[in-house]
Scaffold this motif. Structure first.
Motif, PDB file in Angstrom:
ATOM      1  N   TRP A   1      44.185 -16.651  69.734  1.00 57.00           N
ATOM      2  CA  TRP A   1      43.157 -16.685  70.799  1.00 57.00           C
ATOM      3  C   TRP A   1      41.933 -15.876  70.348  1.00 57.00           C
ATOM      4  CZ3 TRP A   1      46.462 -14.843  75.618  1.00 57.00           C
ATOM      5  CH2 TRP A   1      47.442 -15.800  75.907  1.00 57.00           C
TER       6      TRP A   1
ATOM      7  N   GLU B   1      40.986 -23.634  79.456  1.00 55.65           N
ATOM      8  CA  GLU B   1      40.849 -24.787  78.561  1.00 55.65           C
ATOM      9  C   GLU B   1      41.550 -24.529  77.232  1.00 55.65           C
ATOM     10  OE1 GLU B   1      36.750 -26.116  77.831  1.00 55.65           O
ATOM     11  OE2 GLU B   1      36.748 -26.431  80.016  1.00 55.65           O
ATOM     12  N   LEU B   2      41.393 -23.301  76.744  1.00 58.94           N
ATOM     13  CA  LEU B   2      42.040 -22.971  75.471  1.00 58.94           C
ATOM     14  C   LEU B   2      43.563 -23.105  75.604  1.00 58.94           C
ATOM     15  CD1 LEU B   2      41.944 -21.846  72.565  1.00 58.94           C
ATOM     16  CD2 LEU B   2      42.024 -19.555  73.537  1.00 58.94           C
TER      17      LEU B   2
ATOM     18  N   ALA C   1      45.126 -24.950  77.538  1.00 61.09           N
ATOM     19  CA  ALA C   1      45.534 -26.342  77.735  1.00 61.09           C
ATOM     20  C   ALA C   1      45.348 -27.180  76.468  1.00 61.09           C
ATOM     21  CB  ALA C   1      44.729 -26.938  78.889  1.00 61.09           C
ATOM     22  N   THR C   2      44.852 -26.552  75.380  1.00 64.96           N
ATOM     23  CA  THR C   2      44.618 -27.312  74.149  1.00 64.96           C
ATOM     24  C   THR C   2      45.529 -26.818  73.031  1.00 64.96           C
ATOM     25  OG1 THR C   2      42.311 -27.156  74.851  1.00 64.96           O
ATOM     26  CG2 THR C   2      42.731 -28.271  72.741  1.00 64.96           C
ATOM     27  N   PRO C   3      46.763 -27.323  72.967  1.00 64.86           N
ATOM     28  CA  PRO C   3      47.697 -26.809  71.966  1.00 64.86           C
ATOM     29  C   PRO C   3      47.200 -27.006  70.533  1.00 64.86           C
ATOM     30  CG  PRO C   3      48.697 -28.571  73.283  1.00 64.86           C
ATOM     31  CD  PRO C   3      47.362 -28.315  73.855  1.00 64.86           C
ATOM     32  N   SER C   4      46.453 -28.106  70.292  1.00 60.86           N
ATOM     33  CA  SER C   4      46.031 -28.338  68.908  1.00 60.86           C
ATOM     34  C   SER C   4      45.128 -27.200  68.426  1.00 60.86           C
ATOM     35  CB  SER C   4      45.304 -29.671  68.792  1.00 60.86           C
ATOM     36  OG  SER C   4      44.252 -29.696  69.728  1.00 60.86           O
ATOM     37  N   GLU C   5      44.239 -26.721  69.298  1.00 58.66           N
ATOM     38  CA  GLU C   5      43.357 -25.629  68.857  1.00 58.66           C
ATOM     39  C   GLU C   5      44.167 -24.338  68.664  1.00 58.66           C
ATOM     40  OE1 GLU C   5      39.983 -24.445  71.296  1.00 58.66           O
ATOM     41  OE2 GLU C   5      39.332 -23.110  69.678  1.00 58.66           O
TER      42      GLU C   5
ATOM     43  N   ASN D   1      51.514 -24.865  77.900  1.00 56.01           N
ATOM     44  CA  ASN D   1      50.969 -26.119  78.439  1.00 56.01           C
ATOM     45  C   ASN D   1      52.059 -27.180  78.618  1.00 56.01           C
ATOM     46  OD1 ASN D   1      50.939 -26.917  75.496  1.00 56.01           O
ATOM     47  ND2 ASN D   1      49.341 -25.346  75.539  1.00 56.01           N
ATOM     48  N   HIS D   2      52.318 -27.984  77.560  1.00 58.98           N
ATOM     49  CA  HIS D   2      53.283 -29.087  77.733  1.00 58.98           C
ATOM     50  C   HIS D   2      54.664 -28.637  78.212  1.00 58.98           C
ATOM     51  CE1 HIS D   2      50.361 -31.746  76.220  1.00 58.98           C
ATOM     52  NE2 HIS D   2      50.460 -31.390  74.951  1.00 58.98           N
TER      53      HIS D   2
END
Ligand code: TRP
Length: 452
Positions: free
Chosen positions: A117, A144-145, A147-151, A369-370
């Protein structure tokens, strides 16, 4: 073992130990964890309890780890094996360093995600995304971060790559040079930010919250949170400092060096609190927000500060480096052991361990997230690991390690280790560890678990 025969080398000057150990102590624990745990546990009274924990539990256990490390000049696992072969301790004690290694491993799995992070925020800082940000904007940026596992995966991988490369080198090399520059810069930046934050934020309420004593809310689980945080923040309870002790020159007084480390650690944590809480109160951020607290408050200060983009860049860069100098001490135990016992090259050993951590870290970041299902006690995997390591593994590790040192290792062996002319230091430390730290940790941990 004579100094020249230590496999990993010896710090070239006594001060290097102080810098390296402070590098391990100062990290996300001070800037991310301290403010949010203080927020969750009600401020001032918690701070007093925390300071007592640092002095009466953290410092004695830190000295115990370092002293034992310096006595034997080896990694914790081989040390206990060796002691049991010499019939000084029962072979079952070898479970303690294993537990310690596993604790470090587990901490690193989520530590690396949070360090990720910080890299993500470094990226946002330099591209000017904090400019004129509002409280709502800062919250949604953080959400948002998450919720964005790829980042998160990208930055987690970058951080773990850095950890592997650094641990792959010998720890005595380069580390203290980095920390020597990093620490003063971090302190100066935090002081500047704290001044600014108090100017634009609600200083009086922040000071009131952080420093006013009110004893009503102090329960055993609050005290356990303080013990857990003190151990986490000082990097003790899992043999990380053991390794640093193993590389420490005999000329240095252990008690003095460790006291300096505790002082530096507390200073950085307090400064982080002074940066964050004035904003929390003036921008109506929930003090009890938990792990998101630091990452939601900081962009606001940079977004409003003249030259904020530059300061944000410098700050998050320092934070990432501070996280790195902490993270390496979590892998050191297993890497040193694989290297010393099986002669596996350090880089290979680091890669092996790093890959395993990286893998578990993926589950950790997905749990935000997921896979956000609540596993136990309403906590997801990330929260579970954070709490489980601080409130269970670190206190238990610290208790076992302290009992081993205070009750089973021959006193003469330790006494030789503390510099002779400082006999009073030795007495003070030995008695505190035996009669205050160990009983206190046992009572607090058990009572905290029962929820007294
Ligand atoms: N003390 C570090 C921090 O505050 C974290 C850390 C490094 C740690 N090594 C450790 C915590 C060993 C527990 C055990 O960020």
């Amino acid at each position: 073992m004579p100094e020249s025969r230590c496999l990993q080398g010896i710090w070239s000057s006594p001060w290097i130990f102080i810098f390296a150990a402070s590098g391990s102590a100062v990290g996300l624990g001070n800037i991310w964890k301290f403010p949010y745990v203080l927020g969750e546990n009600g401020g001032g009274a918690f701070l007093v309890v925390y300071c007592l924990c640092l002095l009466l539990v953290g410092l004695p256990v830190l000295i115990a780890e370092v002293a034992l490390g310096r006595t034997v000049r080896s990694n914790p696992i081989d040390t206990v094996n060796d002691l049991s072969e010499r019939r000084i301790v029962h072979p079952a004690w070898v479970l303690v360093p294993w537990l310690a290694g596993i604790t470090g491993f587990l901490i690193l799995t989520f530590y690396s995600v949070i360090a990720g992070w910080s890299i993500a925020y470094l990226d946002r800082a330099v591209t000017g995304e904090f400019n004129n940000i509002t409280q709502v904007g800062a919250s949604s940026m953080f959400n948002e971060l998450l919720a964005t596992p790829s980042e998160m995966l990208l930055w987690h991988s970058v951080f773990m790559g850095l950890v592997v490369l650094t641990v792959g080198q010998s720890v005595t090399r380069g580390l203290s040079a980095v920390v020597r520059i990093l620490l003063p810069m971090l302190v100066v930046t935090l002081v500047l930010l704290a001044c600014y934050s108090m100017m634009i934020g609600n200083m009086s309420e922040a000071l009131n919250f952080m420093f006013r004593w009110s004893w009503q809310n102090i329960t055993f689980d609050v005290v356990l949170a303080a013990v857990g945080l003190a151990l986490f923040s000082l990097s003790v309870g899992m043999g990380a400092m053991f390794a640093y002790g193993a590389y420490m020159s005999k000329r240095m007084s252990i008690a003095r060096a460790c006291s300096i480390v505790v002082g530096v650690d507390l200073l950085v944590a307090l400064l982080a609190g002074l940066v964050i809480f004035p904003l929390v109160f003036s921008f109506d951020i929930d003090v009890q927000a938990g792990p998101s607290l630091t990452f939601v408050s900081l962009p606001i200060i940079f977004g409003n500060l003249l030259g904020g983009q530059f300061f944000a860049g410098v700050f998050f860069l320092l934070l990432v480096v501070a996280a790195l100098t902490s993270a390496i001490s979590m892998l050191e135990l297993f890497v040193a052991w694989l290297h010393e016992k099986f002669y596996i090259a350090r880089l290979k050993a680091a890669l092996l361990m790093g890959l395993a951590v990286w893998f578990v870290g993926i589950a950790v970041l997905l749990s935000l997230n997921h896979w956000d299902s609540k596993l136990m006690y309403g906590l997801n995997l990330f929260e579970l690991l954070d709490k489980f390591t601080s409130l269970i593994l670190l206190p238990v590790g610290a208790i076992l390690l302290s009992v081993l040192v205070a009750w089973f290792i021959p006193r003469s062996m330790l006494q030789n280790e503390m510099i002779a002319k400082q006999t009073s230091h030795f007495q003070w430390w030995y008695k505190t560890l035996k009669y205050i730290s160990i009983p206190a940790m046992i009572v607090i941990t058990l009572a905290g678990w029962i929820g007294a």
